[in-house]
Design a protein around this motif. Structure first.
Motif, PDB file in Angstrom:
ATOM      1  N   ASN A 112       8.436  -9.357  11.444  1.00 36.62           N
ATOM      2  CA  ASN A 112       8.425  -8.994  10.024  1.00 36.62           C
ATOM      3  C   ASN A 112       7.036  -9.055   9.396  1.00 36.62           C
ATOM      4  OD1 ASN A 112      10.367  -9.989   7.068  1.00 36.62           O
ATOM      5  ND2 ASN A 112       9.638  -8.000   7.743  1.00 36.62           N
ATOM      6  N   LYS A 113       6.024  -8.624  10.171  1.00 30.11           N
ATOM      7  CA  LYS A 113       4.661  -8.594   9.638  1.00 30.11           C
ATOM      8  C   LYS A 113       4.405  -7.333   8.824  1.00 30.11           C
ATOM      9  CE  LYS A 113       2.685 -11.472  13.289  1.00 30.11           C
ATOM     10  NZ  LYS A 113       1.774 -11.513  14.454  1.00 30.11           N
ATOM     11  N   SER A 114       5.217  -6.308   9.023  1.00 32.35           N
ATOM     12  CA  SER A 114       5.093  -5.097   8.215  1.00 32.35           C
ATOM     13  C   SER A 114       6.473  -4.495   8.011  1.00 32.35           C
ATOM     14  CB  SER A 114       4.166  -4.065   8.874  1.00 32.35           C
ATOM     15  OG  SER A 114       4.696  -3.608  10.098  1.00 32.35           O
ATOM     16  N   ALA A 115       6.654  -3.799   6.904  1.00 34.89           N
ATOM     17  CA  ALA A 115       7.907  -3.105   6.589  1.00 34.89           C
ATOM     18  C   ALA A 115       7.556  -1.808   5.882  1.00 34.89           C
ATOM     19  CB  ALA A 115       8.799  -3.977   5.714  1.00 34.89           C
ATOM     20  N   TRP A 116       8.245  -0.706   6.244  1.00 29.85           N
ATOM     21  CA  TRP A 116       7.871   0.620   5.782  1.00 29.85           C
ATOM     22  C   TRP A 116       9.083   1.423   5.319  1.00 29.85           C
ATOM     23  CZ3 TRP A 116       2.774   2.767   6.839  1.00 29.85           C
ATOM     24  CH2 TRP A 116       1.941   1.938   7.610  1.00 29.85           C
ATOM     25  N   PHE A 117       8.809   2.329   4.413  1.00 26.59           N
ATOM     26  CA  PHE A 117       9.678   3.488   4.215  1.00 26.59           C
ATOM     27  C   PHE A 117       8.773   4.691   3.967  1.00 26.59           C
ATOM     28  CE2 PHE A 117      12.248   6.585   1.891  1.00 26.59           C
ATOM     29  CZ  PHE A 117      13.289   6.731   2.802  1.00 26.59           C
ATOM     30  N   VAL A 118       8.922   5.706   4.832  1.00 23.33           N
ATOM     31  CA  VAL A 118       8.189   6.968   4.675  1.00 23.33           C
ATOM     32  C   VAL A 118       9.241   8.050   4.473  1.00 23.33           C
ATOM     33  CG1 VAL A 118       6.452   8.512   5.600  1.00 23.33           C
ATOM     34  CG2 VAL A 118       6.457   6.105   6.281  1.00 23.33           C
ATOM     35  N   GLY A 119       9.222   8.671   3.314  1.00 23.48           N
ATOM     36  CA  GLY A 119      10.236   9.671   3.007  1.00 23.48           C
ATOM     37  C   GLY A 119       9.666  10.856   2.261  1.00 23.48           C
ATOM     38  N   LEU A 155       7.279  16.489  -2.272  1.00 24.00           N
ATOM     39  CA  LEU A 155       6.489  15.270  -2.329  1.00 24.00           C
ATOM     40  C   LEU A 155       6.775  14.388  -1.114  1.00 24.00           C
ATOM     41  CD1 LEU A 155       4.462  14.243  -4.457  1.00 24.00           C
ATOM     42  CD2 LEU A 155       6.302  12.860  -5.425  1.00 24.00           C
ATOM     43  N   VAL A 156       5.701  13.896  -0.480  1.00 25.55           N
ATOM     44  CA  VAL A 156       5.803  12.982   0.659  1.00 25.55           C
ATOM     45  C   VAL A 156       5.113  11.677   0.272  1.00 25.55           C
ATOM     46  CG1 VAL A 156       5.264  12.602   3.093  1.00 25.55           C
ATOM     47  CG2 VAL A 156       5.685  14.923   2.255  1.00 25.55           C
ATOM     48  N   THR A 157       5.813  10.556   0.461  1.00 27.60           N
ATOM     49  CA  THR A 157       5.238   9.270   0.081  1.00 27.60           C
ATOM     50  C   THR A 157       5.516   8.233   1.157  1.00 27.60           C
ATOM     51  OG1 THR A 157       5.598   9.790  -2.249  1.00 27.60           O
ATOM     52  CG2 THR A 157       5.127   7.499  -1.704  1.00 27.60           C
ATOM     53  N   ALA A 158       4.465   7.508   1.543  1.00 27.22           N
ATOM     54  CA  ALA A 158       4.582   6.409   2.504  1.00 27.22           C
ATOM     55  C   ALA A 158       4.323   5.103   1.765  1.00 27.22           C
ATOM     56  CB  ALA A 158       3.579   6.579   3.637  1.00 27.22           C
ATOM     57  N   VAL A 159       5.249   4.155   1.893  1.00 29.66           N
ATOM     58  CA  VAL A 159       5.108   2.844   1.276  1.00 29.66           C
ATOM     59  C   VAL A 159       5.132   1.801   2.381  1.00 29.66           C
ATOM     60  CG1 VAL A 159       6.072   1.173  -0.348  1.00 29.66           C
ATOM     61  CG2 VAL A 159       6.293   3.627  -0.810  1.00 29.66           C
ATOM     62  N   GLY A 160       4.121   0.961   2.435  1.00 27.19           N
ATOM     63  CA  GLY A 160       4.052  -0.086   3.445  1.00 27.19           C
ATOM     64  C   GLY A 160       3.841  -1.446   2.808  1.00 27.19           C
ATOM     65  N   MET A 212       0.454   7.942   7.953  1.00 27.65           N
ATOM     66  CA  MET A 212       1.872   8.253   8.104  1.00 27.65           C
ATOM     67  C   MET A 212       2.329   9.284   7.074  1.00 27.65           C
ATOM     68  SD  MET A 212       2.449   6.635  10.766  1.00 27.65           S
ATOM     69  CE  MET A 212       4.153   7.157  10.933  1.00 27.65           C
ATOM     70  N   ALA A 213       1.745   9.253   5.869  1.00 24.26           N
ATOM     71  CA  ALA A 213       2.074  10.275   4.875  1.00 24.26           C
ATOM     72  C   ALA A 213       1.668  11.658   5.382  1.00 24.26           C
ATOM     73  CB  ALA A 213       1.383   9.969   3.548  1.00 24.26           C
ATOM     74  N   GLY A 214       0.523  11.733   6.074  1.00 30.84           N
ATOM     75  CA  GLY A 214       0.089  13.009   6.637  1.00 30.84           C
ATOM     76  C   GLY A 214       1.003  13.503   7.735  1.00 30.84           C
ATOM     77  N   VAL A 215       1.460  12.598   8.603  1.00 28.09           N
ATOM     78  CA  VAL A 215       2.367  12.977   9.694  1.00 28.09           C
ATOM     79  C   VAL A 215       3.670  13.538   9.137  1.00 28.09           C
ATOM     80  CG1 VAL A 215       3.769  12.068  11.574  1.00 28.09           C
ATOM     81  CG2 VAL A 215       1.388  11.351  11.348  1.00 28.09           C
ATOM     82  N   TYR A 216       4.277  12.837   8.195  1.00 27.85           N
ATOM     83  CA  TYR A 216       5.546  13.287   7.629  1.00 27.85           C
ATOM     84  C   TYR A 216       5.357  14.539   6.755  1.00 27.85           C
ATOM     85  CZ  TYR A 216       8.323   9.313   9.280  1.00 27.85           C
ATOM     86  OH  TYR A 216       9.009   8.406  10.061  1.00 27.85           O
ATOM     87  N   GLY A 255       0.841  -1.193   0.000  1.00 33.72           N
ATOM     88  CA  GLY A 255       0.000   0.000   0.000  1.00 33.72           C
ATOM     89  C   GLY A 255       0.871   1.235   0.000  1.00 33.72           C
ATOM     90  N   ALA A 256       0.438   2.283  -0.681  1.00 32.63           N
ATOM     91  CA  ALA A 256       1.245   3.504  -0.751  1.00 32.63           C
ATOM     92  C   ALA A 256       0.351   4.715  -0.975  1.00 32.63           C
ATOM     93  CB  ALA A 256       2.277   3.403  -1.878  1.00 32.63           C
ATOM     94  N   VAL A 257       0.787   5.848  -0.417  1.00 29.59           N
ATOM     95  CA  VAL A 257       0.082   7.118  -0.588  1.00 29.59           C
ATOM     96  C   VAL A 257       1.117   8.208  -0.801  1.00 29.59           C
ATOM     97  CG1 VAL A 257      -1.361   8.865   0.502  1.00 29.59           C
ATOM     98  CG2 VAL A 257      -1.906   6.449   0.818  1.00 29.59           C
ATOM     99  N   SER A 258       0.883   9.059  -1.799  1.00 28.02           N
ATOM    100  CA  SER A 258       1.778  10.178  -2.088  1.00 28.02           C
ATOM    101  C   SER A 258       1.018  11.487  -1.943  1.00 28.02           C
ATOM    102  CB  SER A 258       2.344  10.043  -3.508  1.00 28.02           C
ATOM    103  OG  SER A 258       3.341  11.006  -3.754  1.00 28.02           O
TER     104      SER A 258
END
Length: 840
Positions: A668-675, A680-685, A582-586, A430-433
């Motif tokens: 290892n049930k979830s892995a993220w990068f929020v950058g 542009l802010v994008t959260a990938v989970g 998380m995209a909103g927080v960052y 899942g991802a949101v930009s």
């Protein structure tokens, strides 16, 4: 004249005098006291004169005795009316004249009579209109931000069936659910309707109480608007419909026009949507579930219902069956043997393939919430939207949406083979930009295909954000001006112990979290701890700041923290969060501390109503200096930390400045990068989800992603960061740099090192020295810069900053080669490091 005539004459005169006097006994003006007899003589003789000839106490003397010595009573019986008047109640005056009990009773019956007459007139005037539910059905149109139409939902999912095609028991489930007296009543519930009218007038909205006939009239003949006139029309039409149509016709109309959720209108479409059968093949248990759905279709759909919704729909299912037993429509023994009929997973309507379904579904949810804020109930808002006529424009940028989809396919999906590998089949993405300046959601990835995976991975909140929560702890420390246990202000240069499983100090709750791979570090700066995602450092920092303040700051930044216990374990990101959240927080950090709430829907248009949308940019929730300092620190995660291989070394980076954080949850049930970049802010989970029932492990259960893609573990620095880099460096356009108001963190140029220190030989340094974790703050934090490598330094450039190998904590990642320093979130580096470690 004889004595008898004389006596009679006196008596006639006395009677005439009495009639002419007021009630008090005084002669009226112009009235003689006695015929031919002076007043004094008459009054004297009244008690002693000729009256003596009559019987004792009778005759004229009786009249006289009533007046006493003054003779005020006058003559004969003339004094008696005066006594009654003086002894009676005074007549009411003023406003009391209008509120006697007789008059109030009259008013009441007058109002009743007027109401009856008004209703009679209304009954004569209002006719049964033509059915309009089908005639008014319209398409909803969805557009990208540039106005391009990408979806229409014009097809009405409804198939009318005759009542005799529906089993009798199933028919009665609807009556038992909504209106037990349906077969006996006149089509209306006066008490319920009166309550509805009063609630509308008082602004309380609609409540239950309508009969099946009334609901059918509302669905088929009228609209869902909340007005007194509509409710009165509903009342009149219901009476007429009940007189002109049979109960079977009304029941058939009701169950064929009602909305059941999942885009299904009518029982035939509902039977197919929830159980994959025709209405003719439904059983009583299934019918009771469909009947229960009508109260709140979206809340009671088992596939998407909350725990509370599931509990409520089961309670209503039991309520329906119990009512059937009470009405002798169902044998109690048969009822006791019925089990709750869990519905099938949803099947999306055609045209919702790929990402389209996720965008349409989430867009609909947003519009429904806005309609609810404008006075509709949840089920009414959903039904209102399904009636159509809306043009919904999303903030989705067509180009960026395709770039995000392409990045996920190229960096993740193409490397997985779900048909051959069970581990690969468990991975959901899942991802949101988000544009941090406007809050617009410019791209969203909800899953591999809406037709194959109904749940939107971009908005689900059931997986842990893990270490992506750590920047919020630092933000709280800087916002609150917090200090360590010995009073040292917390900054990017503050030193903490990095020992794994180090017990936190200052907490009433014992907590000693292990670091990634249970690896221990010596004293490290906060910058280094963020770069390497050291759990023990942030657990202690959370206690130093106070966990309630940490959660308060997280809530200000946009996380949902209501009801979360303020315990040290929260520092590991053990709460649930979505990529959208998380995209909103960052984005708020990127926007210098001014709140950003991501918005998917840009505008909603309808010819009959206005749907207002809330703004995306809010108030300053944390100080700019605090937000910018966190951003500065997060640039170190990319350049010297857990995301360096996937993001820093990405061939398409081209000098773009980046801040971000990796995260990998327990097991290892979830892995993220929020950058983020300045634009542009994008959260990938990535989320481990069981794809189908397998023994005791049920479909949808959270499971580990270990082994997926051939990796021993899916870390935030692997697939999530690679997807992020492939999308962001393609979609961000021209390269930009952060405009930061801070003097700390990796984005700030470090001061020069002392020239008296000799450079070490990095390859001879096997590991980082351990020091007493109880004395980390005794070292001056300003002598150790958070990073010696500028963000844009190429990876081929050798380290040039000298350090003291035995006395200075390992705060400069560039002085330690990857083969010995390691990176907890980098599986490739861990494999090289494990061969020479005794704790593996």
């Amino acid at each position: 004249m004889g004595r008898a005539e004389e006596r009679k004459a006196r008596q006639r005169g006395a009677r005439r005098a009495a009639r002419g006097r007021p009630s008090g006994g005084t002669p009226a003006a112009g009235t003689p006291v006695d015929a031919g007899t002076p007043d004094t003589g008459t009054r004297t003789g009244a008690g002693t004169g000729p009256a003596a000839d009559g019987p004792a106490g009778t005759g004229p003397g009786e009249s006289g005795s009533g007046s006493g010595s003054g003779g005020a009573g006058g003559s004969g019986s003339g004094g008696r009316p005066g006594k009654r008047t003086r002894g009676g109640k005074p007549k009411p005056t003023g406003i009391r004249r209008f509120f006697t009990w007789k008059k109030l009773l009259g008013y009441f019956f007058g109002v009743i009579l007027l109401a009856v007459l008004g209703f009679v007139v209304l009954y004569l005037v209002v006719d049964i209109p033509k059915g309009n539910a089908l005639a008014k059905k319209q398409s909803n149109i969805f557009k990208y931000s540039d106005g391009t139409v990408f979806y229409r939902d014009g097809d009405v999912n409804r198939e009318i069936v005759d009542l005799d095609e529906i089993p009798k028991g199933v028919q009665r489930t609807f009556v038992a659910a909504e209106n037990k007296s349906f077969y006996k009543d006149t089509g209306i519930d006066f008490k319920g309707t009166a309550r509805g009218v009063l609630n509308t007038l008082s602004g309380k909205g609609k409540q239950g109480g309508s009969t099946i006939t009334q609901q059918y009239v509302k669905n088929y003949y009228l609209s869902q608007e909340q007005t007194v006139s509509r409710k009165l029309k509903e009342l009149v039409i219901s009476l007429k419909v009940d007189r002109e149509k049979s109960k079977d016709d009304i029941l058939a109309g009701y169950i064929n026009t009602s909305y059941y959720g999942r885009g299904a209108y009518g029982i035939q479409a509902a039977a197919q949507a929830y159980y994959g059968v025709d209405a003719a093949k439904l059983n009583v248990a299934q019918g009771a579930y469909l009947a229960a759905l009508l109260q709140a279709p979206s809340s009671y759909d088992w596939a998407t219902a909350s725990d509370t919704g599931k509990k409520l729909v089961k309670e209503r299912w039991n309520y329906v069956l119990d009512n059937m037993v009470e009405e002798d429509w169902l044998d109690k023994g048969e009822r006791d043997g019925l089990k709750f009929p869990y519905p099938d997973p949803p099947k999306a309507a055609p045209g919702m393939k790929g990402q389209t379904g996720y965008l349409v579904q989430f867009g609909n949810e947003i519009v429904q919430r806005q309609l609810m804020r404008q006075g509709y109930t949840k089920s009414e808002a959903e039904a209102q939207l399904k009636l159509g006529g809306y043009t919904i424009t999303l903030n989705i940028d067509r180009k960026k949406q395709r770039q995000l989809e392409k990045a996920v396919d190229r960096k993740l999906n193409d490397r997985l083979d779900p048909k051959k590998s069970k581990a690969d089949a468990r991975v959901q993405a899942g991802a949101v930009s988000v544009d941090p300046k406007t809050g617009a959601v410019v791209a969203m990835y909800g899953g591999s295909d809406y037709l194959k995976h109904y749940r939107n991975n971009a908005t689900r909140t059931d997986y842990q954000p893990a270490s992506t929560f750590k920047p919020l702890i630092l933000a709280a420390a800087l916002e609150e001006g917090a200090t360590t246990q010995d009073g040292t202000p917390i900054t990017a240069n503050t030193v903490y112990s990095g020992r794994s499983e180090r017990p936190v100090k200052g907490s009433d709750i014992a907590f000693a979290p292990p670091n990634e791979d249970d690896r221990s570090y010596g004293p490290v700066t906060v910058q280094t701890a963020m770069n390497k995602s050291i759990n023990s450092v942030f657990a202690q920092m959370g206690v130093d700041v106070k966990m309630d303040k940490v959660l308060e700051t997280a809530g200000k930044l946009g996380m949902s923290t209501k009801g979360l216990p303020a315990v040290p374990a929260q520092t590991l990101g053990t709460m649930g969060a979505s990529p959208l959240e998380m995209a909103g927080v960052y984005a708020t950090l990127d926007n210098h501390g001014k709140l950003v709430t991501p918005r998917l829907v840009k505008s909603v248009e309808h010819k009959d109503r206005t749907v207002e949308l809330p703004g995306a940019i809010g108030d300053q929730v944390i100080k700019r200096g605090a937000a910018d300092s966190v951003t500065s620190v997060l640039t170190g995660v990319v350049d010297d930390g857990t995301a360096r291989k996937s993001v820093r070394d990405a061939p398409t980076r081209d000098g773009q400045q980046v801040a971000g954080k990796t995260g990998t949850s327990d097991d290892n049930k979830s892995a993220w990068f929020v950058g983020y970049t300045p634009k542009l802010v994008t959260a990938v989970g990535l989320f481990g989800e069981q794809p189908k029932d397998e023994g005791k492990v049920k479909r949808g259960t959270q499971v580990s992603m270990r082994g997926a893609g051939g990796k021993p573990r899916v870390d935030g620095g692997s697939f999530p960061a690679e997807v992020w880099a492939a999308y962001t460096f393609d979609a961000t356009g021209s390269r930009t740099r952060f405009d930061l108001d801070t003097d700390m963190g990796a984005a700030v140029a470090p001061p020069p090192e002392p020239t008296t220190q000799a450079p070490p030989t990095p390859t001879l340094r096997p590991t980082e020295p351990e020091e007493d974790e109880d004395k980390p703050s005794s070292k001056p934090p300003t002598t150790r810069p958070p990073s010696t490598k500028p963000p844009t330094t190429p990876t081929t450039r050798p380290p040039t900053t000298p350090t003291t190998p035995t006395t200075q904590p390992p705060t400069t990642p560039t002085t330690t080669p990857p083969s010995t320093g390691g990176t907890p979130d980098d599986p490739e580096d861990r494999r090289a490091d494990r061969s020479g470690r005794s704790d593996e």
